[in-house]
Design an enzyme around this catalytic site. Structure first.
Site, mmCIF file in Angstrom:
data_model
loop_
_atom_site.group_PDB
_atom_site.id
_atom_site.type_symbol
_atom_site.label_atom_id
_atom_site.label_comp_id
_atom_site.label_asym_id
_atom_site.label_seq_id
_atom_site.Cartn_x
_atom_site.Cartn_y
_atom_site.Cartn_z
ATOM 1 N N ARG A 33 -10.628 0.038 8.593
ATOM 2 C CA ARG A 33 -10.246 -1.353 8.803
ATOM 3 C C ARG A 33 -11.336 -2.124 9.522
ATOM 4 N NH1 ARG A 33 -4.245 -0.037 8.704
ATOM 5 N NH2 ARG A 33 -3.325 -1.999 8.134
ATOM 6 N N ARG A 91 -0.710 -9.431 12.962
ATOM 7 C CA ARG A 91 -1.352 -8.398 12.135
ATOM 8 C C ARG A 91 -2.221 -9.037 11.050
ATOM 9 N NH1 ARG A 91 4.037 -5.537 10.704
ATOM 10 N NH2 ARG A 91 2.887 -4.537 9.019
ATOM 11 N N ARG A 107 11.637 -5.476 4.871
ATOM 12 C CA ARG A 107 11.331 -4.042 4.713
ATOM 13 C C ARG A 107 12.256 -3.173 5.560
ATOM 14 N NH1 ARG A 107 5.464 -1.775 5.407
ATOM 15 N NH2 ARG A 107 5.520 -3.139 7.200
ATOM 16 N N ARG A 158 10.693 -1.167 11.244
ATOM 17 C CA ARG A 158 9.522 -0.856 12.082
ATOM 18 C C ARG A 158 9.419 -1.808 13.262
ATOM 19 N NH1 ARG A 158 4.273 0.039 8.458
ATOM 20 N NH2 ARG A 158 3.393 -1.483 9.880
ATOM 21 N N LYS A 169 0.834 -1.221 0.000
ATOM 22 C CA LYS A 169 0.000 0.000 0.000
ATOM 23 C C LYS A 169 0.867 1.270 0.000
ATOM 24 C CE LYS A 169 -2.166 -1.245 3.851
ATOM 25 N NZ LYS A 169 -1.568 -2.561 4.111
HETATM 26 P P1 AP5 Z 1 4.772 -1.533 1.872
HETATM 27 O O1 AP5 Z 1 4.461 -0.691 0.672
HETATM 28 O O2 AP5 Z 1 5.494 -0.910 3.007
HETATM 29 O O3 AP5 Z 1 3.425 -2.287 2.367
HETATM 30 P P2 AP5 Z 1 2.146 -1.763 3.160
HETATM 31 O O4 AP5 Z 1 0.965 -2.450 2.557
HETATM 32 O O5 AP5 Z 1 2.124 -0.277 3.206
HETATM 33 O O6 AP5 Z 1 2.461 -2.422 4.554
HETATM 34 P P3 AP5 Z 1 2.194 -1.983 6.046
HETATM 35 O O7 AP5 Z 1 2.955 -2.969 6.877
HETATM 36 O O8 AP5 Z 1 2.518 -0.537 6.239
HETATM 37 O O9 AP5 Z 1 0.699 -2.253 6.228
HETATM 38 P P4 AP5 Z 1 -0.016 -2.510 7.556
HETATM 39 O O10 AP5 Z 1 -1.407 -2.450 7.116
HETATM 40 O O11 AP5 Z 1 0.404 -3.719 8.270
HETATM 41 O O12 AP5 Z 1 0.553 -1.329 8.477
HETATM 42 P P5 AP5 Z 1 -0.042 0.076 8.921
HETATM 43 O O13 AP5 Z 1 1.087 0.997 9.074
HETATM 44 O O14 AP5 Z 1 -1.173 0.477 8.072
HETATM 45 O O15 AP5 Z 1 5.583 -2.798 1.331
HETATM 46 C C1 AP5 Z 1 6.085 -3.775 2.209
HETATM 47 C C2 AP5 Z 1 7.489 -4.231 1.734
HETATM 48 O O16 AP5 Z 1 7.379 -4.904 0.489
HETATM 49 C C3 AP5 Z 1 8.480 -3.085 1.504
HETATM 50 O O17 AP5 Z 1 9.749 -3.496 1.892
HETATM 51 C C4 AP5 Z 1 8.421 -2.846 -0.027
HETATM 52 O O18 AP5 Z 1 9.654 -2.348 -0.516
HETATM 53 C C5 AP5 Z 1 8.140 -4.234 -0.530
HETATM 54 N N1 AP5 Z 1 7.286 -4.230 -1.720
HETATM 55 C C6 AP5 Z 1 6.176 -3.449 -1.944
HETATM 56 N N2 AP5 Z 1 5.637 -3.732 -3.155
HETATM 57 C C7 AP5 Z 1 6.401 -4.726 -3.686
HETATM 58 C C8 AP5 Z 1 6.340 -5.463 -4.923
HETATM 59 N N3 AP5 Z 1 5.365 -5.244 -5.817
HETATM 60 N N4 AP5 Z 1 7.269 -6.408 -5.126
HETATM 61 C C9 AP5 Z 1 8.264 -6.663 -4.215
HETATM 62 N N5 AP5 Z 1 8.370 -5.991 -3.040
HETATM 63 C C10 AP5 Z 1 7.449 -5.042 -2.787
HETATM 64 O O19 AP5 Z 1 -0.630 -0.311 10.367
HETATM 65 C C11 AP5 Z 1 0.214 -0.658 11.426
HETATM 66 C C12 AP5 Z 1 -0.606 -0.857 12.698
HETATM 67 O O20 AP5 Z 1 -1.264 0.375 13.040
HETATM 68 C C13 AP5 Z 1 -1.733 -1.885 12.616
HETATM 69 O O21 AP5 Z 1 -1.264 -3.178 12.893
HETATM 70 C C14 AP5 Z 1 -2.714 -1.352 13.669
HETATM 71 O O22 AP5 Z 1 -2.284 -1.727 14.975
HETATM 72 C C15 AP5 Z 1 -2.574 0.151 13.553
HETATM 73 N N6 AP5 Z 1 -3.564 0.725 12.614
HETATM 74 C C16 AP5 Z 1 -3.324 1.220 11.368
HETATM 75 N N7 AP5 Z 1 -4.480 1.637 10.794
HETATM 76 C C17 AP5 Z 1 -5.463 1.423 11.695
HETATM 77 C C18 AP5 Z 1 -6.873 1.615 11.686
HETATM 78 N N8 AP5 Z 1 -7.510 2.123 10.631
HETATM 79 N N9 AP5 Z 1 -7.563 1.258 12.789
HETATM 80 C C19 AP5 Z 1 -6.953 0.742 13.880
HETATM 81 N N10 AP5 Z 1 -5.636 0.509 13.949
HETATM 82 C C20 AP5 Z 1 -4.886 0.841 12.866
#
Ligand code: AP5
Length: 222
Positions: free
Chosen positions: A94, A169, A129, A158, A18
């Protein structure tokens, strides 16, 4: 014909790409990227009581309670830049209650992009990552390595990016994803996220270009 700014939601499992795709989308379409996880991590960085509370949930891979997240996202959406340029909402909603809250504030997306990635690929992406604290760029040791030694030396990981934490997660993701998908099914575009970063973006680019053209056939652009 619609002159209203474009509003996009992007969804997918942890590490489905994402954040990576959002950087490419904002560079081309000029939307304001609003990532719930980034807002929470910024709050943690200030060591505020809200940040400390949020971290306790994030460390367990659980959703942070609505009373924290809903308000944070709403405030950001209400800022003039999001209204003027359109928004790209990442990692929100979410849950059903978060989607309902958004709806009650009259924030509605025009398209819901769903990144579909196989489970074994996700774990591999999380573990490799790395983030550049200076530029905010997202790297991967194998798939997207840093360009220089200088960048490599300053990369960080992270706190919730271990194999053990990503399993928690993923579990939370599976518990909540269906209720969110059902709400946006009419405007959902499924994207194959297993491909390379550029191949994934090509699908998103086509979906957004098509949408813009449908909303504003005369101009063919934003
Ligand atoms: P990356 O682009 O970083 O992936 P991402 O989908 O953004 O991953 P996140 O881990 O940030 O998502 P998440 O939903 O777990 O975390 P969030 O911060 O939202 O890519 C990942 C890796 O793959 C990178 O190294 C990249 O280089 C590589 N990559 C990408 N595309 C690729 C490709 N096509 N091919 C090869 N490699 C590739 O949430 C974190 C925490 O916050 C949650 O667990 C929760 O506790 C809380 N939280 C967040 N939002 C909410 C909400 N709405 N409500 C309640 N709690 C929340």
């Amino acid at each position: 014909k619609s002159n209203e700014a474009l509003n996009v939601m992007i969804s997918g499992a942890p590490a489905s790409g994402k954040g990576t795709q959002c950087q490419l989308i904002t560079a081309k379409y000029g939307l304001v990227h609003i990532a719930a996880g980034d807002l929470l991590r910024a709050e943690i960085a200030t060591a505020s009581p809200i940040g400390n509370r949020a971290k306790q949930y994030m460390e367990k891979g659980l959703l942070v309670p609505d009373e924290i997240v809903v308000e944070m996202v709403k405030e950001r959406l209400l800022k003039p830049d999001s209204q003027q340029h359109g928004w790209l909402l990442d990692g929100y909603p979410r849950s059903l209650s978060q989607a309902t809250a958004l709806n009650s504030f009259s924030f509605r997306p025009h398209i819901f992009l769903l990144l579909d990635v196989s489970e074994h690929v996700l774990v591999d992406r999380v573990v490799g990552r790395r983030l550049d604290p200076l530029t905010g760029n997202i790297y991967h040791l194998k798939y997207s390595p840093p360009e220089t030694q200088e960048i490599a030396a300053r990369l960080t990981q992270r706190f919730d990016d271990s194999e053990e934490k990503v399993k928690l997660r993923l579990k939370t993701h599976h518990q909540n994803v269906d209720s969110v998908l059902s709400i946006y099914k009419d405007i959902t575009v499924k994207i194959n996220g297993n491909l390379s970063k550029d191949q994934v973006f090509a699908q998103i680019d086509t979906a957004l270009t098509t949408l813009i053209h449908q909303r504003n056939p005369a101009s063919g652009s934003l």
